[in-house]
Design an enzyme around this catalytic site. Structure first.
Site: not given
Ligand code: GLT
Ligand code: MN
Ligand code: MN
Length: 388
Positions: A258, A89, A246, A218, A256, A55, A58, A288, A182, A184, A221
């Site tokens: 991750d 990216m 992702d 992702e 969430d 980002h 970042d 991600d 993306e 979510k 998500h």
């Molecule tokens: C954030 C989010 C991710 C996104 C990122 C891109 S940032 O951590 O949870 O799923 O891909 O903005």
């Molecule tokens: Mn993501």
């Molecule tokens: Mn995520």
């Protein structure tokens, strides 16, 4: 023994925010110190990744001056070059700053919408300078808690206007970006608009230049929405829209998470990798995800290595699956085709209708046919467990 060493051709990437995650959560302070973008690049090179994504903020603090920005970017570029790390990216942070507390492109406030466009253009300039060709849009704050507050019909129009505007900006500057949206379903908002891959696909078709815009699905998500991620990816692929992916892991029905890729849903992830490899997806494999809050930086490296290693193990298992004569014989049996109905693959015709109407089907025989999916699924399980 197969080689699970990550190589550049695998296109494994991590976001600065992933291995740089400091372990803060809504209930607790960070458990790891901040490490700089340059240190992250060094770490990624050490573990064998191909690229780093970012980002704008970042790398460049939101309140940096133009000259501070240039110095930071120059140092980062040098670190990438020195460590053989690419930046495929880039994306915009449109969720951390309080200015975006009620959304960015979809905010009710025209000033916020305008600021979001301006911030994204600057971030697209930065990404282009670093060589990025995919530009991701994750609308973390593009949502609502109360439907009294925002008109979802307006939201769709505002998002469309923003995407159309930014597509033109990319073209006017010859950036050559592919936009990857993306979805979510929720978190950090109660509901986020365009919550799933299917929803985004429908939206993309309404844009001025739909060819320029695709998906960044992702794992976590779609799982948060209780959906089958592989099916979503297959639909994005079929539509020519799988611009980025992702990878991480996530239990259904949880916050969430991750998690490290491959750490939770082994069979689902195997079929996902098998699909990506079989169709020849050649974009980034972006992890991600982030390490558990209990990890220190040595363990963060184990986390990063684990994501890539698990992908390569699944890839190897997919090759075994494709080469396994018993499994392949079952797949052939399941897909047996006498060719009797080939005439239907040419689409509708009066001839086809006539033939079809005069065909007598053995309905009872069809219904009585065994489909040996239990055997096939157990063979898959045996293969994954390494007892085959
Ligand atoms: C954030 C989010 C991710 C996104 C990122 C891109 S940032 O951590 O949870 O799923 O891909 O903005
Ligand atoms: Mn993501
Ligand atoms: Mn995520």
């Amino acid at each position: 023994m197969a080689d699970y060493t990550p190589k550049p051709e695998h296109k494994f990437t991590f976001g600065l925010w992933t291995v740089g995650n400091i372990g803060r959560d809504p209930f607790g302070e960070p458990t790891r110190p901040v490490i700089s973008p340059v240190e992250i690049v060094e770490m990624l090179a050490e573990v064998g990744a191909w690229g780093v994504n970012l980002h704008d903020n970042d790398l460049v603090p939101i309140d940096a001056t133009a000259s501070e920005r240039d110095a930071i970017v120059a140092e980062f570029k040098q670190a990438c070059a020195d460590n053989g790390i690419v930046v495929p990216m880039a994306t915009t942070n449109l969720f951390t700053d309080p200015a975006f507390k009620d959304g960015a492109f979809t905010s009710n406030d025209p000033a916020v919408r305008a600021y979001a466009l301006q911030k994204t253009m600057a971030s697209m300039d930065l990404g282009a300078e670093l060589g990025a060709k995919v530009y991701v849009f994750w609308g973390g704050r593009e949502g609502a808690e109360s439907d009294s507050a925002k008109n979802p019909g307006d939201v769709i129009k505002r998002m469309r206007d923003a995407m159309n505007f930014l597509c033109e900006y990319s073209k006017a500057n010859d950036y050559g970006y592919q936009f990857a949206l993306e979805p979510k379903p929720n978190e950090p908002r109660s509901d986020i608009y365009f919550p799933t891959v299917g929803s985004m696909l429908g939206f993309i078709a309404t844009l001025d230049d739909p060819d320029m815009v695709g998906l960044n699905p992702e794992v976590a998500h779609e799982h948060m929405a209780g959906l089958n991620f592989l099916h979503a990816v297959a639909q994005a692929w079929d539509a020519g829209k799988l611009f980025h992916i992702d990878l991480n892991d996530q239990m259904f029905g949880r916050y969430d998470q991750d998690f490290r890729f491959g750490s939770m849903m082994i069979k689902q992830n195997f079929h996902l990798v098998r699909f990506l490899e079989d169709v020849g997806y050649d974009g980034s494999r972006h992890f991600d995800a982030h390490a558990y809050r209990t990890s220190n930086y040595d363990d963060v490296k184990e986390f990063a290595k684990g994501c890539m290693r698990s992908y390569l193990i699944f890839k190897d298992k997919a090759e075994q699956f494709n080469a396994d004569s018993e499994i392949q014989a079952l797949i052939t049996e399941i897909n047996a085709d006498t060719g009797d109905y080939d005439y239907l693959t040419d689409g509708y015709s009066a001839d086809a209708v006539e033939k079809l109407k005069s065909t007598e089907f053995d309905r009872v025989g069809i219904g009585a046919r065994n489909l040996p999916y239990e055997r096939l699924d157990q063979l898959t399980f045996d293969l994954l467990m390494g007892v085959r």
